[in-house]
Design a protein around this motif. Sequence first.
Motif, short mmCIF file in Angstrom:
data_model
loop_
_atom_site.label_atom_id
_atom_site.label_comp_id
_atom_site.label_asym_id
_atom_site.label_seq_id
_atom_site.Cartn_x
_atom_site.Cartn_y
_atom_site.Cartn_z
N ASN A 41 27.36 17.78 80.95
CA ASN A 41 27.66 16.42 81.38
C ASN A 41 28.33 15.63 80.26
N TRP A 70 32.02 16.43 80.38
CA TRP A 70 32.63 15.78 81.53
C TRP A 70 32.76 14.28 81.31
N SER A 111 28.17 11.24 85.11
CA SER A 111 28.42 12.67 85.32
C SER A 111 27.12 13.34 85.72
N GLN A 120 31.92 14.81 92.31
CA GLN A 120 32.76 13.75 91.75
C GLN A 120 32.85 12.47 92.59
N ASP A 134 29.60 10.64 91.98
CA ASP A 134 29.62 9.98 90.66
C ASP A 134 30.38 8.66 90.77
#
Length: 180
Positions: A89, A92, A155, A159, A162
């Motif tokens: 994470n 990302w 993250s 997606q 998020d």
Amino acid sequence: MTANPPHVTYFDPDSDAAQPEGSLEALIGRIEAEIRELQFPGFSLDDSLNLGLLLVELGKERGLPIAIDITKGEQVLFHVALPGATPDNEHWIRAKQRTAARYEVPSLLVGLRGRLRGGRIEDQGWFDQTRYAAHGGSFPLYVTGVGAVATVTVSGLPQVQDHDLVVEALREILRPGAED
């Protein structure tokens, strides 16, 4: 949660399956509207702390395995990993945060706009996937009349989820009377 629920568009950027016609454009339009809507009158360290703590509260209430970051330039204003978040994470977060900061739009929008003519932005030789990620979860923090001044990034979820969690928190922080 929102006037325009995420399921209305039915576009899933993580799916290789055929998508409903117009769904990509509808999701892009929704995100562009969020940009216009979610503007701070000013952005302070207290605003950063309040936003970060709200995201922690939402994440803990829902048992989400997320990491949260708020960054202004090179300065980390808020950063936390909740139970279940992994070291991946962190990668990302940085990659999505760089994307949102570079393009001054949500990282999800960068990826979606890259699909408008077919393909993906990641398939372009000039897009450095070692530094950037055109995946949802990072949203610039806009100040009315100024523009993007920082980014908030989540993250750990798919997606679009998020992205939607960040938008939900921004709406809560910016709603009239939220600080009363």
